[in-house]
Scaffold this motif. Structure first.
Motif, mmCIF file in Angstrom:
data_model
loop_
_atom_site.group_PDB
_atom_site.id
_atom_site.type_symbol
_atom_site.label_atom_id
_atom_site.label_comp_id
_atom_site.label_asym_id
_atom_site.label_seq_id
_atom_site.Cartn_x
_atom_site.Cartn_y
_atom_site.Cartn_z
ATOM 1 N N GLY A 58 8.435 -3.922 11.263
ATOM 2 C CA GLY A 58 7.804 -4.087 12.551
ATOM 3 C C GLY A 58 6.172 -3.352 12.776
ATOM 4 N N THR A 59 5.781 -2.845 11.835
ATOM 5 C CA THR A 59 4.514 -2.193 11.955
ATOM 6 C C THR A 59 3.381 -3.329 12.288
ATOM 7 O OG1 THR A 59 5.240 -0.169 10.704
ATOM 8 C CG2 THR A 59 2.733 -1.015 10.730
ATOM 9 N N ILE A 60 2.619 -2.872 13.135
ATOM 10 C CA ILE A 60 1.462 -3.994 13.291
ATOM 11 C C ILE A 60 0.012 -3.265 12.949
ATOM 12 C CG2 ILE A 60 0.142 -5.436 14.845
ATOM 13 C CD1 ILE A 60 2.727 -5.803 16.551
ATOM 14 N N VAL A 61 -0.783 -3.727 12.161
ATOM 15 C CA VAL A 61 -2.120 -3.016 11.559
ATOM 16 C C VAL A 61 -3.101 -4.250 11.972
ATOM 17 C CG1 VAL A 61 -3.311 -2.120 9.561
ATOM 18 C CG2 VAL A 61 -0.934 -1.900 9.814
ATOM 19 N N GLU A 62 -4.088 -3.760 12.777
ATOM 20 C CA GLU A 62 -5.315 -4.613 13.209
ATOM 21 C C GLU A 62 -6.639 -3.830 12.671
ATOM 22 O OE1 GLU A 62 -4.958 -5.332 17.410
ATOM 23 O OE2 GLU A 62 -2.999 -6.355 17.109
ATOM 24 N N ILE A 63 -7.212 -4.612 11.759
ATOM 25 C CA ILE A 63 -8.646 -4.059 11.458
ATOM 26 C C ILE A 63 -9.473 -5.008 11.707
ATOM 27 C CG2 ILE A 63 -9.714 -3.212 9.361
ATOM 28 C CD1 ILE A 63 -6.881 -2.841 7.950
ATOM 29 N N ASN A 64 -10.675 -4.522 12.453
ATOM 30 C CA ASN A 64 -11.910 -5.468 12.767
ATOM 31 C C ASN A 64 -12.517 -5.817 11.649
ATOM 32 O OD1 ASN A 64 -13.437 -3.218 12.063
ATOM 33 N ND2 ASN A 64 -14.687 -3.030 13.761
ATOM 34 N N ALA A 65 -13.392 -6.797 11.759
ATOM 35 C CA ALA A 65 -14.110 -7.496 10.205
ATOM 36 C C ALA A 65 -14.889 -6.572 9.643
ATOM 37 C CB ALA A 65 -14.874 -8.558 11.250
ATOM 38 N N THR A 66 -15.479 -5.564 10.207
ATOM 39 C CA THR A 66 -16.270 -4.324 9.642
ATOM 40 C C THR A 66 -15.457 -3.324 8.893
ATOM 41 O OG1 THR A 66 -16.721 -3.316 11.361
ATOM 42 C CG2 THR A 66 -18.396 -4.904 10.683
ATOM 43 N N GLY A 67 -14.419 -3.177 9.233
ATOM 44 C CA GLY A 67 -13.344 -2.287 8.758
ATOM 45 C C GLY A 67 -13.449 -0.855 9.541
ATOM 46 N N THR A 68 -14.530 -0.653 10.592
ATOM 47 C CA THR A 68 -14.755 0.512 11.155
ATOM 48 C C THR A 68 -13.784 0.679 12.287
ATOM 49 O OG1 THR A 68 -16.211 -0.566 12.517
ATOM 50 C CG2 THR A 68 -17.070 0.365 10.651
ATOM 51 N N GLN A 69 -12.804 -0.165 12.462
ATOM 52 C CA GLN A 69 -11.788 -0.060 13.690
ATOM 53 C C GLN A 69 -10.416 -0.326 13.295
ATOM 54 O OE1 GLN A 69 -12.937 -0.777 17.875
ATOM 55 N NE2 GLN A 69 -10.887 -1.779 18.131
ATOM 56 N N LEU A 70 -9.563 0.454 13.472
ATOM 57 C CA LEU A 70 -8.127 0.380 13.089
ATOM 58 C C LEU A 70 -7.127 0.506 14.465
ATOM 59 C CD1 LEU A 70 -5.899 0.085 11.116
ATOM 60 C CD2 LEU A 70 -6.111 2.580 10.807
ATOM 61 N N ARG A 71 -6.342 -0.391 14.521
ATOM 62 C CA ARG A 71 -5.365 -0.418 15.619
ATOM 63 C C ARG A 71 -3.992 -0.195 14.748
ATOM 64 N NH1 ARG A 71 -5.174 -0.647 20.945
ATOM 65 N NH2 ARG A 71 -7.100 -1.555 20.935
ATOM 66 N N PHE A 72 -3.097 0.872 14.921
ATOM 67 C CA PHE A 72 -1.797 0.832 14.377
ATOM 68 C C PHE A 72 -0.765 1.156 15.155
ATOM 69 C CE2 PHE A 72 1.063 3.457 12.118
ATOM 70 C CZ PHE A 72 1.356 2.642 10.682
ATOM 71 N N LYS A 73 0.086 0.187 15.110
ATOM 72 C CA LYS A 73 1.283 0.109 16.203
ATOM 73 C C LYS A 73 2.566 0.517 15.030
ATOM 74 C CE LYS A 73 -0.699 -2.837 19.660
ATOM 75 N NZ LYS A 73 -0.699 -4.066 20.160
ATOM 76 N N PRO A 74 3.247 1.436 15.150
ATOM 77 C CA PRO A 74 4.124 1.745 14.222
ATOM 78 C C PRO A 74 5.361 1.102 14.455
ATOM 79 C CG PRO A 74 4.094 3.685 15.705
ATOM 80 C CD PRO A 74 2.898 2.646 15.924
ATOM 81 N N GLY A 75 6.201 0.806 13.463
ATOM 82 C CA GLY A 75 7.331 0.240 13.345
ATOM 83 C C GLY A 75 8.545 1.444 12.957
ATOM 84 N N VAL A 76 9.768 0.871 12.535
ATOM 85 C CA VAL A 76 10.719 1.636 12.396
ATOM 86 C C VAL A 76 10.662 2.103 11.003
ATOM 87 C CG1 VAL A 76 13.384 2.006 12.556
ATOM 88 C CG2 VAL A 76 12.119 0.660 14.324
ATOM 89 N N LEU A 77 10.967 3.148 10.501
ATOM 90 C CA LEU A 77 11.155 3.536 9.021
ATOM 91 C C LEU A 77 12.183 3.083 8.381
ATOM 92 C CD1 LEU A 77 10.181 7.428 8.996
ATOM 93 C CD2 LEU A 77 9.070 5.723 7.717
ATOM 94 N N LEU A 78 12.109 2.403 7.349
ATOM 95 C CA LEU A 78 13.281 2.084 6.515
ATOM 96 C C LEU A 78 13.882 2.960 5.549
ATOM 97 C CD1 LEU A 78 12.095 -1.694 6.012
ATOM 98 C CD2 LEU A 78 13.523 -0.906 7.908
#
Length: 91
Positions: A58-78
């Motif tokens: 369920g982790t969501i990783v969003e990186i902008n086009a230049t790679g200078t911004q990261l949004r990280f929404k953690p999921g549940v550890l398996l």
């Protein structure tokens, strides 16, 4: 609530692991934004994000086009085993 960091890749791995353990989203900005030659995330950092994605559900990783911004929404550890290929760029 999303934790926001404006100082780029400082303590990158620690912030991601803390995000997973606390189950809080993070936003990291200015990742090497002043580097003219190679701005944004490096190959080993992107590889670490892929590893975390494989280790969680369920982790969501969003990186902008230049790679200078990261949004990280953690999921549940398996549990279980995970195979991951590490890049040689950090060796």
């Amino acid at each position: 609530k999303t934790l926001k960091f404006e100082d780029g890749a400082v303590q990158f791995r620690q912030r991601l692991i803390t995000s997973i353990l606390s189950h809080r989203s993070i936003l990291i900005r200015n990742i090497r934004s002043d580097d003219v030659i190679q701005p944004g995330l490096h190959e080993h950092e992107a590889s670490f994000l892929r590893l975390l994605d494989r280790m969680t559900n369920g982790t969501i990783v969003e990186i902008n086009a230049t790679g200078t911004q990261l949004r990280f929404k953690p999921g549940v550890l398996l549990g279980g085993s995970v195979e991951h290929e590490c890049p040689n760029s950090r060796a």
